[in-house]
Design an enzyme around this catalytic site. Structure first.
Site, PDB file in Angstrom:
ATOM      1  N   GLU A  13      -2.857   1.285   4.949  1.00  0.00           N
ATOM      2  CA  GLU A  13      -2.977   0.088   5.769  1.00  0.00           C
ATOM      3  C   GLU A  13      -1.643  -0.092   6.514  1.00  0.00           C
ATOM      4  OE1 GLU A  13      -4.946  -3.338   3.607  1.00  0.00           O
ATOM      5  OE2 GLU A  13      -4.558  -1.974   1.933  1.00  0.00           O
ATOM      6  N   ARG A  39      -1.665   5.574 -10.144  1.00  0.00           N
ATOM      7  CA  ARG A  39      -0.643   5.356  -9.137  1.00  0.00           C
ATOM      8  C   ARG A  39       0.729   5.629  -9.743  1.00  0.00           C
ATOM      9  NH1 ARG A  39      -0.647  -0.718  -7.364  1.00  0.00           N
ATOM     10  NH2 ARG A  39       1.192   0.009  -6.236  1.00  0.00           N
ATOM     11  N   LYS A  85       4.090  -3.836  -1.904  1.00  0.00           N
ATOM     12  CA  LYS A  85       4.440  -4.031  -0.500  1.00  0.00           C
ATOM     13  C   LYS A  85       4.840  -5.472  -0.230  1.00  0.00           C
ATOM     14  CE  LYS A  85       1.970  -0.589   2.290  1.00  0.00           C
ATOM     15  NZ  LYS A  85       0.919  -0.432   3.312  1.00  0.00           N
TER      16      LYS A  85
END
Length: 625
Positions: free
Chosen positions: A102, A329, A339
């Site tokens: 994104e 992850r 983020k």
């Protein structure tokens, strides 16, 4: 477990047993959860002869394929799935992956793992990998982020198939599919607020409550949805929801939101759209439209997979389907990977931008002096697992040391200068000593370095009253100046506060390194620079941004509470003159100190160097590891 050992075997009995034990446990227990390489780390006890070496060196060399004979590396679980799909001719035996960030921030080291995995799988199986921007939230997305992401992927050494793709390329098709779902009675417009919808979803153990708008007619839903698209309603006043199952044990299947009203300018479509698809709705269909065969996602998307498949099942009639596979992850110690938290660090001025060398962003690591090869090696070493774990940031630091050790030229730099005067060296005389540029690279050659009566050494390389087994410079002690002569401290001079200002030494001209008739054995060797030819440079000493091993792991405390106040120190150092012409991104080993990179702020006459990493891991010593 049986072990067949013969006297003429090249493998010792101990190592034969170790081999069988390792293989048995790996197949029965470890393989479902982590890679072979990660599993190797837990077998340090099988090689006690190696335990004295550096722990990470042991990890990367002791358990190479050669350690237990010519052993083929086991497939990770993703490779196993892909090879089964190829063998079964699923999706025509194609391998087509994608990296779908994104564009709402800069990529970090966790994304680097995903980049290496997605592009690596495509490369291994002669397939393709798309770069796709899942740009469905115009309020947080910027062209700057798009450009930085493309730059990061290229820098890591990967190239995507064709041009970059965007979810916004598919907005029209996604809208048509939403209309199809409404016509099939599988989607409806809900007038409730997001807060009410969230409350009605229930809990994992309590069914949700159906919306009072759930049974609107197809005609009414189509009319309202078109009016939503045309911008007739304000933000947040209505949403389009899928009609699935409000009692599903999977919360994501309880009539999820597909579209929301958002009057915001999009970085590619401007103000064309007044409604935007939710990520969960757009993601799977985007994979389908691009012909993706293996959709590799991080573990938090595992519970989203049924919804991913449900949407495709309702709108697609072909036999082809992308297959979503989840992997753990990357969680890194002493690091924040959110983020949102990284953006907070930037916006609140805790760091100097997304590419601050203290940030875990790829741009920050690059500016700090990390190499693409070191990050790819790190991704390879940590492997691919099915369960979340935390990787020690020391392993990341080890991989960059390992790479820079091979490629970085050695230079002399003094970061905390203390003047040394060699009293019996001729005044005004300058001679040159020859030094190798990199002992790890025979092709790197040598350079000549000026030597004279006045020099600089590191302040902590001299002590007035040293402890026993102190092998550096002190009154009456001898050391070798690297590449030059053996000197002996005769006296020193202090200021009014008692701080040593100058050290006075004598030298023996017959002890020149390599050529002098005398080559006495001295226990200390110091780096130095000649005073009259030394150049000044700004040195930025970067350290870990957080002092806590898990700054985001405290429920009642903000990670910012654990910021390291000493994460950046700026000093002026004295460097050998060969560095006068360096350009940004060049990397060097400052001998006996660490690895440094020329910063982008650097220019002729005003050099700036960033510390990449120390030669040794001081944090492990501080934490008692």
């Amino acid at each position: 477990m049986r072990c067949f050992y013969h006297q003429n075997d090249s493998m010792s009995p101990f190592r034969c047993i170790a081999q069988h034990l390792k293989s048995a446990i790996h197949e029965a227990v470890i393989r479902p959860f982590c890679s072979w390489r990660v599993f190797d780390y837990f077998f340090l006890f099988l090689r006690p002869d190696k335990l004295k070496s550096n722990i990470f060196s042991t990890m990367t060399s002791t358990f190479s394929e050669e350690s237990f004979g010519e052993e083929k590396r086991s497939l990770n679980f993703i490779e196993t799935i892909i090879e089964e799909d190829i063998a079964n001719r699923k999706n025509e035996a194609r391998v087509h992956t994608r990296f779908p960030p994104e564009p709402n921030g800069y990529l970090h080291i966790g994304h680097a793992k995903s980049i290496c995995l997605n592009f690596g799988m495509a490369e291994k199986y002669q397939g393709k990998c798309n770069l796709r921007f899942d740009d469905t939230n115009p309020e947080k997305e910027e062209t700057e982020y798009v450009e930085s992401i493309m730059d990061d992927v290229r820098w890591l050494g990967f190239q995507w198939d064709k041009e970059p793709y965007y979810a916004s390329d598919y907005f029209e098709q996604l809208f048509e599919w939403a209309v199809l779902l409404i016509k099939k009675g599988l989607a409806y417009v809900d007038d409730q607020s997001q807060e009410v919808i969230s409350q009605q979803r229930g809990t994992p153990t309590r069914p949700g409550i159906e919306s009072p708008y759930r049974n609107r007619s197809v005609e009414e839903n189509l009319d309202l949805f078109m009016r939503m698209k045309n911008g007739e309603f304000p933000n947040g006043s209505r949403v389009l929801r899928a009609k699935i199952d409000m009692s599903s044990p999977n919360m994501h299947m309880r009539d999820p939101v597909m579209y929301r009203i958002l009057h915001a300018e999009h970085h590619r479509t401007d103000n064309t759209w007044k409604i935007y698809p939710m990520y969960d709705y757009a993601h799977g269909q985007s994979d389908y439209l691009e012909g993706i065969t293996h959709s590799l996602c991080t573990l938090e998307f595992e519970v989203h997979r049924p919804l991913y498949d449900w949407f495709l099942d309702q709108i697609i009639e072909t036999s082809y389907r992308p297959r979503q596979i989840e992997f753990a992850r990357l969680n890194l110690s002493y690091t924040v990977m959110s983020k949102r938290k990284l953006l907070e660090l930037v916006k609140n001025g805790h760091v100097n931008g997304w590419d601050d060398p203290r940030m875990p962003t790829i741009a920050g690591l690059r500016r700090r002096g990390y190499t693409p090869a070191s990050i790819r090696a790190f991704a390879d070493r940590i492997g691919v697992a099915k369960r979340d774990n935390v990787i020690d940031v020391g392993l990341l630091e080890f991989t960059v040391r390992e790479d820079l050790n091979k490629i970085a030229p050695r230079v002399m730099a003094v970061l905390d200068p203390l003047k040394v005067v060699i009293t019996n060296y001729p005044t005004g005389k300058i001679e040159y000593v020859e030094l190798e540029n990199n002992p790890e690279d025979p092709q790197s050659g040598t350079r000549n370095l000026a030597f004279g009566r006045e020099l600089y050494i590191e302040r902590d390389d001299f002590m007035v009253d040293p402890p026993s087994k102190y092998f550096r410079l002190a009154p009456g002690k001898e050391v070798r100046l690297k590449g030059a002569y053996v000197v002996r401290c005769e006296s020193f001079e202090t200021d009014t506060d008692g701080t040593v200002q100058t050290v006075f030494c004598t030298y023996d001209e017959e002890t020149k390194s390599g050529t002098g008739p005398k080559q006495p054995k001295v226990k200390g060797t110091l780096h130095w620079v000649e005073a009259s030819t030394a150049i000044d440079a700004e040195i930025r000493l970067y350290d870990r941004l957080f002092m806590d091993e898990d700054p985001a792991g405290h429920k009642d405390r903000d990670p910012l509470e654990f910021l390291n106040p000493d994460s950046l120190k700026i000093i002026t150092g004295k460097l050998e003159p060969s560095l006068a012409g360096v350009v940004p991104d060049e990397k060097f080993q400052f001998q006996r100190i660490g690895y440094f990179c020329v910063d982008k702020d650097s220019k002729a006459g005003a050099l700036v160097f960033n510390r990449t990493v120390l030669l040794k891991d001081n944090w492990a010593k501080q934490s008692g590891k």
